[in-house]
Design a protein around this motif. Structure first.
Motif, PDB file in Angstrom:
ATOM      1  N   GLU A   6      14.464   9.802  -7.424  1.00  0.00           N
ATOM      2  CA  GLU A   6      15.851   9.382  -7.239  1.00  0.00           C
ATOM      3  C   GLU A   6      16.491  10.139  -6.073  1.00  0.00           C
ATOM      4  OE1 GLU A   6      19.386   7.332  -7.720  1.00  0.00           O
ATOM      5  OE2 GLU A   6      17.397   6.905  -8.506  1.00  0.00           O
ATOM      6  N   ARG A   9      15.136   8.601  -2.904  1.00  0.00           N
ATOM      7  CA  ARG A   9      15.751   7.295  -2.665  1.00  0.00           C
ATOM      8  C   ARG A   9      17.164   7.454  -2.110  1.00  0.00           C
ATOM      9  NH1 ARG A   9      19.248   4.142  -4.291  1.00  0.00           N
ATOM     10  NH2 ARG A   9      19.862   5.326  -6.105  1.00  0.00           N
ATOM     11  N   ARG A  10      17.935   8.363  -2.671  1.00  0.00           N
ATOM     12  CA  ARG A  10      19.300   8.595  -2.193  1.00  0.00           C
ATOM     13  C   ARG A  10      19.312   9.141  -0.761  1.00  0.00           C
ATOM     14  NH1 ARG A  10      22.125  11.433  -7.458  1.00  0.00           N
ATOM     15  NH2 ARG A  10      22.181   9.555  -8.756  1.00  0.00           N
ATOM     16  N   THR A  11      18.394  10.063  -0.490  1.00  0.00           N
ATOM     17  CA  THR A  11      18.308  10.618   0.866  1.00  0.00           C
ATOM     18  C   THR A  11      17.912   9.540   1.864  1.00  0.00           C
ATOM     19  OG1 THR A  11      17.728  12.794  -0.014  1.00  0.00           O
ATOM     20  CG2 THR A  11      17.161  12.377   2.297  1.00  0.00           C
ATOM     21  N   GLU A  12      16.923   8.720   1.526  1.00  0.00           N
ATOM     22  CA  GLU A  12      16.513   7.624   2.410  1.00  0.00           C
ATOM     23  C   GLU A  12      17.668   6.665   2.659  1.00  0.00           C
ATOM     24  OE1 GLU A  12      13.085   5.801   0.627  1.00  0.00           O
ATOM     25  OE2 GLU A  12      11.721   7.279   1.474  1.00  0.00           O
ATOM     26  N   GLU A  13      18.418   6.326   1.613  1.00  0.00           N
ATOM     27  CA  GLU A  13      19.545   5.407   1.770  1.00  0.00           C
ATOM     28  C   GLU A  13      20.639   6.028   2.640  1.00  0.00           C
ATOM     29  OE1 GLU A  13      21.616   2.253   2.147  1.00  0.00           O
ATOM     30  OE2 GLU A  13      19.656   2.198   1.185  1.00  0.00           O
ATOM     31  N   ARG A  14      20.881   7.306   2.471  1.00  0.00           N
ATOM     32  CA  ARG A  14      21.879   8.008   3.301  1.00  0.00           C
ATOM     33  C   ARG A  14      21.451   7.987   4.769  1.00  0.00           C
ATOM     34  NH1 ARG A  14      21.637  12.641   0.753  1.00  0.00           N
ATOM     35  NH2 ARG A  14      20.738  13.811   2.451  1.00  0.00           N
ATOM     36  N   LEU A  16      19.360   5.761   6.170  1.00  0.00           N
ATOM     37  CA  LEU A  16      19.439   4.376   6.640  1.00  0.00           C
ATOM     38  C   LEU A  16      20.884   3.962   6.932  1.00  0.00           C
ATOM     39  CD1 LEU A  16      16.783   2.548   4.440  1.00  0.00           C
ATOM     40  CD2 LEU A  16      16.768   2.814   6.927  1.00  0.00           C
ATOM     41  N   ARG A  17      21.815   4.370   6.085  1.00  0.00           N
ATOM     42  CA  ARG A  17      23.230   4.046   6.307  1.00  0.00           C
ATOM     43  C   ARG A  17      23.704   4.662   7.622  1.00  0.00           C
ATOM     44  NH1 ARG A  17      25.663   6.854   2.536  1.00  0.00           N
ATOM     45  NH2 ARG A  17      24.598   5.681   0.936  1.00  0.00           N
ATOM     46  N   ARG A  20      22.099   2.757  10.548  1.00  0.00           N
ATOM     47  CA  ARG A  20      22.754   1.461  10.789  1.00  0.00           C
ATOM     48  C   ARG A  20      24.049   1.654  11.569  1.00  0.00           C
ATOM     49  NH1 ARG A  20      21.357   0.582   5.130  1.00  0.00           N
ATOM     50  NH2 ARG A  20      19.459  -0.666   5.160  1.00  0.00           N
ATOM     51  N   GLN A  60      13.626  -0.528   9.891  1.00  0.00           N
ATOM     52  CA  GLN A  60      14.164  -0.602   8.529  1.00  0.00           C
ATOM     53  C   GLN A  60      15.686  -0.700   8.530  1.00  0.00           C
ATOM     54  OE1 GLN A  60      12.608   1.816   5.352  1.00  0.00           O
ATOM     55  NE2 GLN A  60      10.783   2.261   6.564  1.00  0.00           N
ATOM     56  N   ALA A  61      16.330   0.049   9.401  1.00  0.00           N
ATOM     57  CA  ALA A  61      17.794   0.051   9.436  1.00  0.00           C
ATOM     58  C   ALA A  61      18.345  -1.282   9.921  1.00  0.00           C
ATOM     59  CB  ALA A  61      18.294   1.183  10.336  1.00  0.00           C
TER      60      ALA A  61
END
Length: 180
Positions: A6, A9-14, A16-17, A20, A60-61
């Protein structure tokens, strides 16, 4: 308790955000891995460990999410297309804008945009009647792309109006294109 998976996943999403946002603001060439790491409150080594390279991070972004299946009666198709455009006008589609900004200088981004647009154009054309269905769906795609780019990237006068106002103009055009 948060698991390691988890946290990852949160670090990857941060990351990617942040990617972007930065690719959307500065394009591919002017965005650095260090900038992304800083914006994501991370470090460049971690960004590279998760994504491998700036190109893979960009891929990915900037992946353009599909709008979903477009199907049904002409009225339903027109409603789905206008709802998708309205959503893109209401909120900046960060991944799409990153890809659009970068497509002018980065061939992979241009391919990504073309693939996403072509897939949706063909899906819509398959639902329309008439010999000119592919051309009409292409015009719908160009109208959508043009409005999103002009509103969010170019920031043309008049396109800062409420999405409802813009859709009052664009919606009937899309309906006419769908029905032929």
């Amino acid at each position: 308790m948060t698991t390691r998976a988890e946290q990852r996943r949160r670090t990857e999403e941060r990351i990617l955000r942040a990617a972007r946002e930065l690719f959307g603001e500065y394009g591919f060439d002017r965005t650095t891995v260090r900038m992304v790491a800083t914006r994501a409150s991370s470090d460049a080594g971690l960004v590279m460990r998760y994504f491998g390279s700036k190109e893979q991070l960009f891929a990915q972004a900037a992946a353009i999410p599909a709008d979903g299946a477009i199907e049904g009666s002409p009225a339903e198709i027109a409603e789905q297309l206008t709802a998708a455009l309205s959503a893109k006008l209401a909120e900046e589609p960060a991944a799409a804008l990153a890809a659009l900004r970068a497509m002018f200088s980065h061939p992979e981004a241009a391919d990504e945009v073309r693939k996403a647009m072509t897939a949706q154009q063909r899906q819509v054309a398959d639902q329309l009647s008439g010999d000119d269905a592919l051309a009409r769906s292409g015009v719908i795609g160009a109208l959508t792309l043009g409005l999103v780019v002009s509103r969010h990237l170019v920031k043309l006068d008049g396109l800062d109006a409420a999405p409802e106002e813009l859709m009052a103009i664009a919606g009937p055009l899309i309906e006419e294109l769908v029905t032929g």
